[in-house]
Design a protein around this motif. Structure first.
Motif, PDB file in Angstrom:
ATOM      1  N   GLU A   1       0.815  -1.207   0.000  1.00 57.41           N
ATOM      2  CA  GLU A   1       0.000   0.000   0.000  1.00 57.41           C
ATOM      3  C   GLU A   1       0.853   1.264   0.000  1.00 57.41           C
ATOM      4  N   ALA A   2       1.944   1.263   0.746  1.00 56.86           N
ATOM      5  CA  ALA A   2       2.822   2.441   0.767  1.00 56.86           C
ATOM      6  C   ALA A   2       3.510   2.620  -0.586  1.00 56.86           C
ATOM      7  N   ILE A   3       3.909   1.535  -1.212  1.00 55.10           N
ATOM      8  CA  ILE A   3       4.546   1.615  -2.532  1.00 55.10           C
ATOM      9  C   ILE A   3       3.556   2.169  -3.551  1.00 55.10           C
ATOM     10  N   LEU A   4       2.334   1.641  -3.560  1.00 57.42           N
ATOM     11  CA  LEU A   4       1.339   2.115  -4.520  1.00 57.42           C
ATOM     12  C   LEU A   4       0.964   3.573  -4.265  1.00 57.42           C
ATOM     13  N   LEU A   5       0.957   3.983  -3.008  1.00 58.92           N
ATOM     14  CA  LEU A   5       0.715   5.392  -2.708  1.00 58.92           C
ATOM     15  C   LEU A   5       1.810   6.258  -3.319  1.00 58.92           C
ATOM     16  N   ALA A   6       3.054   5.824  -3.166  1.00 57.54           N
ATOM     17  CA  ALA A   6       4.171   6.577  -3.759  1.00 57.54           C
ATOM     18  C   ALA A   6       4.052   6.645  -5.277  1.00 57.54           C
ATOM     19  N   VAL A   7       3.650   5.538  -5.901  1.00 57.69           N
ATOM     20  CA  VAL A   7       3.494   5.540  -7.356  1.00 57.69           C
ATOM     21  C   VAL A   7       2.402   6.518  -7.773  1.00 57.69           C
ATOM     22  N   ARG A   8       1.252   6.451  -7.121  1.00 60.17           N
ATOM     23  CA  ARG A   8       0.110   7.309  -7.485  1.00 60.17           C
ATOM     24  C   ARG A   8       0.385   8.792  -7.262  1.00 60.17           C
ATOM     25  N   GLU A   9       1.160   9.100  -6.217  1.00 58.54           N
ATOM     26  CA  GLU A   9       1.316  10.488  -5.793  1.00 58.54           C
ATOM     27  C   GLU A   9       2.707  11.056  -6.058  1.00 58.54           C
TER      28      GLU A   9
ATOM     29  N   ARG B   1      12.853  10.911   6.251  1.00 50.78           N
ATOM     30  CA  ARG B   1      11.656  10.056   6.189  1.00 50.78           C
ATOM     31  C   ARG B   1      12.005   8.602   6.459  1.00 50.78           C
ATOM     32  N   LEU B   2      13.141   8.175   5.936  1.00 47.77           N
ATOM     33  CA  LEU B   2      13.561   6.795   6.165  1.00 47.77           C
ATOM     34  C   LEU B   2      13.817   6.541   7.641  1.00 47.77           C
TER      35      LEU B   2
ATOM     36  N   ASN C   1       6.623  16.269   0.985  1.00 45.50           N
ATOM     37  CA  ASN C   1       5.953  16.757   2.194  1.00 45.50           C
ATOM     38  C   ASN C   1       4.466  16.418   2.216  1.00 45.50           C
ATOM     39  N   ARG C   2       3.853  16.297   1.064  1.00 40.01           N
ATOM     40  CA  ARG C   2       2.439  15.934   1.019  1.00 40.01           C
ATOM     41  C   ARG C   2       2.204  14.477   1.417  1.00 40.01           C
ATOM     42  N   LEU C   3       3.261  13.707   1.499  1.00 31.64           N
ATOM     43  CA  LEU C   3       3.166  12.306   1.931  1.00 31.64           C
ATOM     44  C   LEU C   3       3.725  12.122   3.336  1.00 31.64           C
ATOM     45  N   ALA C   4       3.754  13.181   4.099  1.00 32.21           N
ATOM     46  CA  ALA C   4       4.359  13.130   5.438  1.00 32.21           C
ATOM     47  C   ALA C   4       3.728  12.084   6.328  1.00 32.21           C
ATOM     48  N   GLY C   5       2.441  11.792   6.114  1.00 31.88           N
ATOM     49  CA  GLY C   5       1.771  10.809   6.956  1.00 31.88           C
ATOM     50  C   GLY C   5       2.169   9.373   6.679  1.00 31.88           C
ATOM     51  N   THR C   6       2.869   9.150   5.572  1.00 32.11           N
ATOM     52  CA  THR C   6       3.335   7.799   5.217  1.00 32.11           C
ATOM     53  C   THR C   6       4.821   7.902   4.886  1.00 32.11           C
ATOM     54  N   PRO C   7       5.689   7.833   5.900  1.00 27.75           N
ATOM     55  CA  PRO C   7       7.118   8.085   5.682  1.00 27.75           C
ATOM     56  C   PRO C   7       7.760   7.208   4.605  1.00 27.75           C
ATOM     57  N   TRP C   8       7.327   5.950   4.491  1.00 28.34           N
ATOM     58  CA  TRP C   8       7.934   5.075   3.478  1.00 28.34           C
ATOM     59  C   TRP C   8       7.621   5.593   2.077  1.00 28.34           C
ATOM     60  N   ALA C   9       6.381   5.980   1.844  1.00 29.12           N
ATOM     61  CA  ALA C   9       6.017   6.534   0.542  1.00 29.12           C
ATOM     62  C   ALA C   9       6.772   7.836   0.283  1.00 29.12           C
ATOM     63  N   ALA C  10       6.894   8.680   1.300  1.00 29.14           N
ATOM     64  CA  ALA C  10       7.612   9.948   1.145  1.00 29.14           C
ATOM     65  C   ALA C  10       9.075   9.699   0.795  1.00 29.14           C
ATOM     66  N   ALA C  11       9.703   8.731   1.462  1.00 25.61           N
ATOM     67  CA  ALA C  11      11.099   8.414   1.177  1.00 25.61           C
ATOM     68  C   ALA C  11      11.259   7.879  -0.245  1.00 25.61           C
TER      69      ALA C  11
END
Length: 238
Positions: free
Chosen positions: A39-47, A130-131, A87-97
């Motif tokens: 889910e975090a990976i897909l969030l990073a891809v989408r955003e 973030r990491l 910064n817009r992904l701050a709530g999901t540090p893995w996606a932000a990283a």
């Protein structure tokens, strides 16, 4: 902004729209089906391109009166996108990283350019920050990042119309007419239908940013359709 040249017009596709398509595509990737961080990976891809929303809302022209796409945009625009995206992904540090790693990767060709030195320092600091909020090592981040880059390349190849093969970490992505071939197979032998909409405008020289933006306001929405398939079992890299 992505600018796709058609026969006698241009199709403008926003970077967030392209990223959302990348997310839809990678949701079908078999290696991600049981991945613990799916889910975090897909969030990073989408955003990953959400920081482009602001410049894409007010497109500009280049020196020759053409539309300044994501490659030709001024350096301040290209560099300014990525802190927003992270910064817009701050709530999901893995996606932000992962998004910070994406910025570092896609602009790596500018490493020796003094105008980019501070950018890399800032993005590496953001990534490491973030990491550090996770319990995982950087090696896992690099491994997971492959899915972000693959989704990006598949969607970009389709949206831009690129025909030159794109390579990353042993993978090859190449368009043949309306089909994007991915090698090795990423989707378990499935052929995946894809589509995206953009705004169609005349292919002409624009007098000013306002001229371009007014033309976009008059533009009509047009849909591109195609599919993704596998190009074989071995990478064509090299």
């Amino acid at each position: 902004m992505i600018v796709r040249a058609l026969d006698d017009s241009l199709l403008l596709i926003t970077q967030p729209e392209h990223a959302h398509l990348a997310g839809e595509v990678m949701a079908r990737a078999r290696p991600l089906a049981q991945h613990p961080r799916r889910e975090a990976i897909l969030l990073a891809v989408r955003e990953h391109d959400n920081g482009w929303a602001e410049p894409d809302a007010a497109p500009i022209i280049g020196p020759s009166g053409d539309v300044a796409d994501f490659i030709a945009a001024p350096i301040a625009v290209r560099q300014g996108v990525w802190p927003r995206s992270v910064n817009r992904l701050a709530g999901t540090p893995w996606a932000a990283a992962l998004v910070a790693q994406h910025a570092i990767t896609v602009y790596d060709r500018f490493r020796s350019d003094d105008a980019w030195t501070q950018f890399f320092a800032d993005m590496e600091a953001l990534r490491d920050n973030r990491l550090a909020r996770t319990t995982l090592p950087q090696g896992d981040l690099i491994a997971d990042y492959a899915f972000v880059r693959l989704g990006d390349l598949i969607s970009l190849t389709f949206c831009t119309g690129w025909t030159t093969a794109q390579h990353y970490a042993g993978w090859a992505v190449q368009r043949q007419e309306d089909t994007v071939l991915v090698t090795p197979d990423l989707f378990g032998g499935d052929t995946i239908s894809i589509e995206i909409e953009g705004t169609e405008i005349p292919k002409r020289t624009y007098e000013s940013d306002r001229d371009l933006q007014e033309e976009i306001g008059r533009g009509r929405r047009r849909r591109l359709s195609g599919c993704i398939s596998h190009g074989g079992t071995e990478s064509t890299e090299g």
